[in-house]
Motif scaffolding. Structure first.
Motif, mmCIF file in Angstrom:
data_model
loop_
_atom_site.group_PDB
_atom_site.id
_atom_site.type_symbol
_atom_site.label_atom_id
_atom_site.label_comp_id
_atom_site.label_asym_id
_atom_site.label_seq_id
_atom_site.Cartn_x
_atom_site.Cartn_y
_atom_site.Cartn_z
ATOM 1 N N PHE A 173 0.832 -1.209 0.000
ATOM 2 C CA PHE A 173 0.000 0.000 0.000
ATOM 3 C C PHE A 173 0.866 1.259 0.000
ATOM 4 N N PHE A 174 1.948 1.225 0.772
ATOM 5 C CA PHE A 174 2.832 2.391 0.848
ATOM 6 C C PHE A 174 3.423 2.710 -0.526
ATOM 7 N N LEU A 175 3.872 1.680 -1.231
ATOM 8 C CA LEU A 175 4.497 1.912 -2.536
ATOM 9 C C LEU A 175 3.502 2.454 -3.559
ATOM 10 N N VAL A 176 2.259 1.970 -3.497
ATOM 11 C CA VAL A 176 1.232 2.497 -4.410
ATOM 12 C C VAL A 176 1.055 3.994 -4.190
ATOM 13 N N ASP A 177 0.925 4.383 -2.911
ATOM 14 C CA ASP A 177 0.739 5.804 -2.622
ATOM 15 C C ASP A 177 1.997 6.609 -2.928
ATOM 16 N N ALA A 178 3.164 5.986 -2.753
ATOM 17 C CA ALA A 178 4.410 6.686 -3.086
ATOM 18 C C ALA A 178 4.476 6.975 -4.590
ATOM 19 N N ILE A 179 4.072 6.008 -5.398
ATOM 20 C CA ILE A 179 4.061 6.224 -6.856
ATOM 21 C C ILE A 179 3.079 7.333 -7.204
#
Length: 391
Positions: A181-187
């Motif tokens: 989830f963190f990486l999705v929001d980071a992108i």
């Protein structure tokens, strides 16, 4: 008389090709036999008559005419799933841990590659590029995606997984979901700040969209026209190269032997002088790089990407890895090809065989239903790892 032994290098390079050919042949023959038999049995049915009214061709003719093209398309998407599944299998083989963030690593690679190509396009480098330059730019995009995705995977391992090593298995699993989830929001954040757009389109350049006619013939009295896009060939060749390279690396190199030693018995490998943390980091680096390359190839094939693009391909690649026998690199290849062919066949024939009651949108349901049946029969996967003890 002395027996002439084959070079280990030749064996490790040729063996994946042999397994690849065997898997494709067995899957294609099995699927074709099932579809043709079903179409033959359903002659005169309501679905057969409906198809005849609308297309002037019954189920049997429709199935045979489209079957070679369906198989080629299924092999292409199967290689994409297999390339992603290799990352799941590598990490699982060493840590017995399912890295759910791998699908976002795949997305990171796709964004890096596409943004690089968009930057070249904005600088008018792609418009007048020759064929050679087009492939060079694509290769650079894949390389860039591999490097950044590999480094991202190593960072995730160091920050989110290594401190939890030794904890109950549920803990790193939840950590992996959180990282995902963190990486999705980071992108999303990075794209919002830098471009203001979440959806990015693979630039059009080179001859990647060109269609090549492979064959035109009659099969059992029905016309067959077989074509393939250049970009599908690129996807297949790149995926095969990655698989052969990975197989050779794992089986022939010193680091590959260390990876296998850590996967087999981590404490004993440590006692033998192997730096376990370094080997695990290298495993994440390789798995992430493969995922990054797969992301760029996915963008080349399907053109549009977004921050959520990793979910469904990642889920299907994970399923492919489980189907083939998670932890087994050859199994990832087999699972990807089987899943790709099932999905493509369901998308192409489901509407015709059900007289329009079910359309191509149900292809995932059909493909996963068949996979569930396979796993009920062989819960440890087609090539044999004991999933129930490791997942």
């Amino acid at each position: 008389m002395r027996r002439r032994s084959r070079s280990p290098v030749a064996v490790e390079i040729l063996r994946p090709f042999g397994q690849l050919f065997a898997f494709i042949l067995i899957t294609a023959v099995s699927l074709s036999s099932f579809l043709i038999s079903l179409a033959f049995v359903m002659r005169g049915s309501n679905a057969d008559q409906v198809l005849m009214e609308h297309m002037g061709q019954g189920l049997l003719g429709f199935t045979i005419s489209n079957l070679p093209q369906v198989l080629v398309d299924g092999i292409t998407i199967g290689f994409v799933y297999a390339a992603i599944a290799l990352g799941y299998s590598m990490v699982y083989g060493v840590l017995e841990f399912i890295n759910f963030a791998h699908s976002e690593i795949f997305a990171i690679g796709a964004f890096i590659g596409v943004e690089f190509l968009i930057a070249l396009d904005n600088g008018n480098r792609l418009a007048g590029a020759s064929i050679g330059q087009s492939y060079l730019f694509l290769g650079m995009a894949i390389l860039g995606g591999m490097i950044i995705a590999g480094l991202a995977a190593v960072t995730v391992e160091r920050v989110a997984y290594r401190p939890l090593r030794g904890a109950p298995r549920l803990v790193p699993l939840i950590s992996a979901i959180g990282v995902s989830f963190f990486l999705v929001d980071a992108i999303r954040l990075i794209e919002s700040v830098t471009t203001g757009q979440f959806y990015r389109v693979f630039p059009t350049f080179g001859n990647f969209d060109q269609i090549i006619e492979l064959a035109h013939f009659n099969a059992l009295g029905f016309p067959v026209n077989l074509v393939i896009q250049v970009k599908s060939l690129v996807v297949i060749l790149a995926a095969v190269t990655m698989m052969v390279g990975l197989s050779s690396f794992v089986n022939l190199s010193k680091i590959g032997k260390a990876i296998r030693a850590v996967a087999q018995d981590r404490p004993t490998a440590s006692l033998m002088g192997i730096d376990v943390n370094r080997i695990i980091a290298i495993t994440f680096l390789i798995g992430g790089a493969l995922g990054g390359a797969a992301g760029v190839l996915f963008a080349l094939k399907f053109t549009r990407i977004d921050p959520f693009m990793g979910f469904f391909p990642g889920l299907k690649a994970f399923t492919a890895a489980v189907l083939g026998g998670i932890g087994n690199l050859v199994g990832a290849l087999l699972g990807g090809i089987v899943l790709g062919m099932l999905e493509t066949a369901a998308g192409a024939y489901l509407s015709a065989f059900t007289a329009g009651a079910f359309g191509a949108e149900y292809k995932d349901i059909m493909a996963f239903a068949i996979l569930i049946l396979v796993l009920i029969i062989r819960p440890h996967g087609l090539l044999g790892e004991q999933v129930s003890q490791k997942a």
